[in-house]
Design an enzyme around this catalytic site. Structure first.
Site, PDB file in Angstrom:
ATOM      1  N   SER A 151      71.774  10.934  12.662  1.00 17.39           N
ATOM      2  CA  SER A 151      71.321  12.203  13.218  1.00 17.39           C
ATOM      3  C   SER A 151      71.577  13.296  12.190  1.00 17.39           C
ATOM      4  O   SER A 151      72.715  13.504  11.770  1.00 17.39           O
ATOM      5  CB  SER A 151      72.101  12.468  14.513  1.00 17.39           C
ATOM      6  OG  SER A 151      71.805  13.755  15.007  1.00 17.39           O
ATOM      7  N   LYS A 177      66.936  10.787  12.457  1.00 18.30           N
ATOM      8  CA  LYS A 177      66.672  11.696  13.580  1.00 18.30           C
ATOM      9  C   LYS A 177      66.937  13.109  13.098  1.00 18.30           C
ATOM     10  O   LYS A 177      68.023  13.405  12.598  1.00 18.30           O
ATOM     11  CB  LYS A 177      67.583  11.313  14.749  1.00 18.30           C
ATOM     12  CG  LYS A 177      67.892  12.407  15.753  1.00 18.30           C
ATOM     13  CD  LYS A 177      68.523  11.822  17.004  1.00 18.30           C
ATOM     14  CE  LYS A 177      69.570  12.738  17.617  1.00 18.30           C
ATOM     15  NZ  LYS A 177      70.210  12.128  18.802  1.00 18.30           N
ATOM     16  N   LEU A 178      65.922  13.952  13.240  1.00 19.83           N
ATOM     17  CA  LEU A 178      66.074  15.351  12.824  1.00 19.83           C
ATOM     18  C   LEU A 178      66.361  16.203  14.046  1.00 19.83           C
ATOM     19  O   LEU A 178      65.638  16.135  15.051  1.00 19.83           O
ATOM     20  CB  LEU A 178      64.789  15.865  12.168  1.00 19.83           C
ATOM     21  CG  LEU A 178      64.285  15.127  10.923  1.00 19.83           C
ATOM     22  CD1 LEU A 178      63.011  15.806  10.399  1.00 19.83           C
ATOM     23  CD2 LEU A 178      65.354  15.078   9.837  1.00 19.83           C
ATOM     24  N   LYS A 179      67.389  17.014  13.951  1.00 19.13           N
ATOM     25  CA  LYS A 179      67.636  17.998  14.999  1.00 19.13           C
ATOM     26  C   LYS A 179      66.606  19.106  14.824  1.00 19.13           C
ATOM     27  O   LYS A 179      66.377  19.557  13.684  1.00 19.13           O
ATOM     28  CB  LYS A 179      69.053  18.562  14.857  1.00 19.13           C
ATOM     29  CG  LYS A 179      70.134  17.548  15.221  1.00 19.13           C
ATOM     30  CD  LYS A 179      70.122  17.275  16.723  1.00 19.13           C
ATOM     31  CE  LYS A 179      71.339  16.482  17.144  1.00 19.13           C
ATOM     32  NZ  LYS A 179      71.358  16.282  18.612  1.00 19.13           N
ATOM     33  N   ASP A 205      65.208  15.532  17.864  1.00 20.75           N
ATOM     34  CA  ASP A 205      66.026  15.839  19.039  1.00 20.75           C
ATOM     35  C   ASP A 205      66.142  17.348  19.189  1.00 20.75           C
ATOM     36  O   ASP A 205      66.687  18.025  18.318  1.00 20.75           O
ATOM     37  CB  ASP A 205      67.426  15.211  18.877  1.00 20.75           C
ATOM     38  CG  ASP A 205      68.294  15.386  20.115  1.00 20.75           C
ATOM     39  OD1 ASP A 205      67.834  15.984  21.111  1.00 20.75           O
ATOM     40  OD2 ASP A 205      69.455  14.918  20.085  1.00 20.75           O
ATOM     41  N   ASN A 207      67.608  18.928  21.877  1.00 21.12           N
ATOM     42  CA  ASN A 207      68.732  19.356  22.719  1.00 21.12           C
ATOM     43  C   ASN A 207      68.332  20.487  23.677  1.00 21.12           C
ATOM     44  O   ASN A 207      68.978  21.542  23.739  1.00 21.12           O
ATOM     45  CB  ASN A 207      69.948  19.766  21.874  1.00 21.12           C
ATOM     46  CG  ASN A 207      70.653  18.574  21.261  1.00 21.12           C
ATOM     47  OD1 ASN A 207      70.610  18.363  20.054  1.00 21.12           O
ATOM     48  ND2 ASN A 207      71.278  17.736  22.092  1.00 21.12           N
ATOM     49  N   GLU A 230      63.317  13.675  21.601  1.00 23.26           N
ATOM     50  CA  GLU A 230      64.455  13.580  22.515  1.00 23.26           C
ATOM     51  C   GLU A 230      64.711  14.925  23.185  1.00 23.26           C
ATOM     52  O   GLU A 230      64.789  15.958  22.513  1.00 23.26           O
ATOM     53  CB  GLU A 230      65.680  13.139  21.684  1.00 23.26           C
ATOM     54  CG  GLU A 230      66.935  12.857  22.469  1.00 23.26           C
ATOM     55  CD  GLU A 230      68.068  12.383  21.538  1.00 23.26           C
ATOM     56  OE1 GLU A 230      67.793  11.997  20.380  1.00 23.26           O
ATOM     57  OE2 GLU A 230      69.222  12.414  21.975  1.00 23.26           O
ATOM     58  N   ASP A 255      67.915  12.451  27.088  1.00 27.67           N
ATOM     59  CA  ASP A 255      69.339  12.340  26.779  1.00 27.67           C
ATOM     60  C   ASP A 255      70.083  13.117  27.875  1.00 27.67           C
ATOM     61  O   ASP A 255      70.473  12.537  28.903  1.00 27.67           O
ATOM     62  CB  ASP A 255      69.593  12.905  25.358  1.00 27.67           C
ATOM     63  CG  ASP A 255      71.062  12.995  24.973  1.00 27.67           C
ATOM     64  OD1 ASP A 255      71.921  12.624  25.776  1.00 27.67           O
ATOM     65  OD2 ASP A 255      71.370  13.456  23.850  1.00 27.67           O
ATOM     66  N   LYS A 279      74.221   7.158  26.596  1.00 35.28           N
ATOM     67  CA  LYS A 279      75.550   7.578  26.118  1.00 35.28           C
ATOM     68  C   LYS A 279      76.500   7.330  27.266  1.00 35.28           C
ATOM     69  O   LYS A 279      76.344   7.921  28.349  1.00 35.28           O
ATOM     70  CB  LYS A 279      75.559   9.068  25.789  1.00 35.28           C
ATOM     71  CG  LYS A 279      74.842   9.470  24.523  1.00 35.28           C
ATOM     72  CD  LYS A 279      74.908  10.979  24.344  1.00 35.28           C
ATOM     73  CE  LYS A 279      74.140  11.407  23.105  1.00 35.28           C
ATOM     74  NZ  LYS A 279      73.942  12.876  23.084  1.00 35.28           N
ATOM     75  N   GLY A 307      75.038   9.019  20.262  1.00 28.93           N
ATOM     76  CA  GLY A 307      76.356   9.262  19.676  1.00 28.93           C
ATOM     77  C   GLY A 307      76.848  10.636  20.067  1.00 28.93           C
ATOM     78  O   GLY A 307      76.048  11.524  20.360  1.00 28.93           O
TER      79      GLY A 307
HETATM   80  O1  SMG Z   1      77.477  10.780  16.873  1.00 33.85           O
HETATM   81  O2  SMG Z   1      75.907  10.559  15.418  1.00 33.85           O
HETATM   82  C1  SMG Z   1      76.436  11.152  16.336  1.00 33.85           C
HETATM   83  C2  SMG Z   1      75.805  12.421  16.840  1.00 33.85           C
HETATM   84  C3  SMG Z   1      74.428  12.165  17.321  1.00 33.85           C
HETATM   85  O3  SMG Z   1      72.915  13.961  17.470  1.00 33.85           O
HETATM   86  C4  SMG Z   1      73.825  13.376  17.993  1.00 33.85           C
HETATM   87  N1  SMG Z   1      74.332  13.736  19.187  1.00 33.85           N
HETATM   88  O4  SMG Z   1      72.146  15.264  21.507  1.00 33.85           O
HETATM   89  O5  SMG Z   1      72.172  13.305  20.749  1.00 33.85           O
HETATM   90  C5  SMG Z   1      72.650  14.425  20.779  1.00 33.85           C
HETATM   91  C6  SMG Z   1      73.839  14.843  19.951  1.00 33.85           C
HETATM   92  C7  SMG Z   1      74.938  15.382  20.795  1.00 33.85           C
HETATM   93  C8  SMG Z   1      76.098  15.872  20.049  1.00 33.85           C
HETATM   94  S1  SMG Z   1      75.697  17.196  19.017  1.00 33.85           S
HETATM   95  C9  SMG Z   1      77.153  17.988  18.570  1.00 33.85           C
HETATM   96 MG    MG Z   2      70.411  14.130  22.021  1.00 30.96          MG
END
Ligand code: SMG
Ligand code: MG
Length: 384
Positions: A151, A177-179, A205, A207, A230, A255, A279, A307
């Site tokens: 990520s 995976k790109l935020k 993702d 969020n 996501e 998610d 998760k 994660g």
């Molecule tokens: O543990 O590799 C990891 C983080 C993966 O992007 C990740 N998690 O929304 O999926 C998600 C985020 C939640 C935590 S972001 C601080």
């Molecule tokens: Mg996510």
């Protein structure tokens, strides 16, 4: 098992680099760890005395309630005040507190799934260490290693992003995976596709950073052949995800919205998602996570393991979960050095783009005491 007592420990670990998402920037990982100490009946006829066991749990709640409503200090409070006392009371009442009993014992307390999941994880680890079974074996896992995705946080510039992605691909990560967030979406995706080509497994993702009014913008992501998008919309917008799914081609993965087995069933039935990110913490523990895996498998919904910037403890459990057969997409189970220079366990490393599933009893890993102590900011012992 009889629960003798529970240690609650808060740690603060520095991240190798700040991790930016649509909801904020993280520089440290603050986490609550749980060590359950208990006693199980001896199987050795020559030594009929109970054997002491201990197990570790990791609460995935973050320092601040930005990803979801739970946060580390709040989780510690609910654990010390409501959850742990229930397990101690069950022990005092003569009950055999198994991992399978934790969720029912805690059921009347509403919410706080990450806190509950962490406690269940610790009991499960202790129980399995007592019987010598690995977590992967307990789950019914079918793989010995799991493909590893990474990520990638929001970067200061496109150039910086391309450098970071290039390094991860060189490390061997099999999926990127790109935020994304409004203002950091089409351009970074387009740049990564252009530079690294069509073959890279790529997903995004958000969020929960968008609304249904952004459907036209999100539809422009269709051009980039993403595995999935996501959680584009807020946690409680399951119906609107179903509406969005009719407007875009990119498969929607949920998610944040999937907080329970029931929420997963609703999302599937409403066609709000074509993929689910599992998760364990978000859904109240690894046993619920496995139930969601089974539900998705029965419904033809591919899943992958999310994660939460876990230490080696949570990473070990995630690797075991991700080894179940329904996890058909690479997860966010990356190597320890994705986030940490120094993990509290022996580090998880990438080998040919995969993370090995631990084979030892329980989690199969343990904290290194002096490292753990170095990162510890508070500990307390709770007994009845
Ligand atoms: O543990 O590799 C990891 C983080 C993966 O992007 C990740 N998690 O929304 O999926 C998600 C985020 C939640 C935590 S972001 C601080
Ligand atoms: Mg996510």
């Amino acid at each position: 098992m009889k629960i003798t007592g529970v240690e609650l420990r808060t740690i603060r670990m520095p991240l190798r680099s700040p991790f930016e998402t649509s909801f904020g920037v993280e520089e440290d990982r603050v986490a609550v760890l749980i060590r359950v100490v208990g006693a199980v009946p001896s199987h050795d006829h020559h030594h009929p005395h109970p054997v002491e066991v201990q197990g570790w749990g990791e609460c995935v709640a973050m320092e601040f309630p930005l990803y979801s409503s739970e946060y580390a200090e709040g989780a510690a409070e609910v654990l010390r005040r409501f959850l742990i006392p229930r397990l101690l009371a069950a022990t005092d009442a003569g009950q055999d507190v198994t991992a399978e009993l934790v969720d029912p014992l805690l059921e009347s307390i509403i919410g706080h799934r990450m806190a509950k999941g962490a406690l269940e994880m610790a009991v499960l680890d202790a129980q399995l260490r007592g019987t010598g079974q690995s977590l992967a074996g307990y789950f019914g896992a079918t793989r010995t290693a799991v493909p590893s995705g990474v990520s990638v946080g929001i970067q200061p510039s496109i150039a910086a992003l391309l450098d970071v992605v290039s390094d991860y691909l060189a490390d061997g990560y099999v999926r990127i995976k790109l935020k994304i967030k409004p203002g950091w979406d089409l351009a970074p995706v387009e740049a990564v596709r252009e530079r690294f080509g069509e073959l890279v497994l790529l997903q995004v993702d958000a969020n929960a950073a968008y609304t249904l009014a952004d459907a036209r913008l999100l539809r422009r992501l269709d051009a980039f052949d993403l595995l999935l998008i996501e959680q584009p919309l807020p946690e409680d917008d399951i119906r609107q995800h179903a509406e969005l799914a009719k407007l875009i081609q990119t498969p929607i993965c949920l998610d944040e919205s999937v907080v329970s087995v029931r929420a997963a069933a609703d999302a599937i039935a409403l066609r709000a998602c074509q993929v689910i990110n599992i998760k364990a913490g978000r859904v109240g523990g690894y046993l619920n996570a496995r139930k969601i895996h089974d539900l998705c498998q029965a419904n033809g919904i591919p899943v992958w393991c999310g994660g939460m910037v876990e230490t080696g403890l949570g990473r070990a459990a995630n690797a075991a979960l991700a080894a179940l057969p329904g996890f058909t997409l690479p997860g966010d189970v990356s190597a320890s050095d994705r986030f940490y220079d120094q993990d509290i366990t022996e580090p998880f490393v990438l080998e040919d783009g995969q993370i090995a599933v631990p084979t030892g009893p329980g989690l199969g890993v343990e904290p290194i005491q002096d490292v753990l102590d170095r990162f510890t900011v508070a500990t307390e012992w709770i007994q009845s």
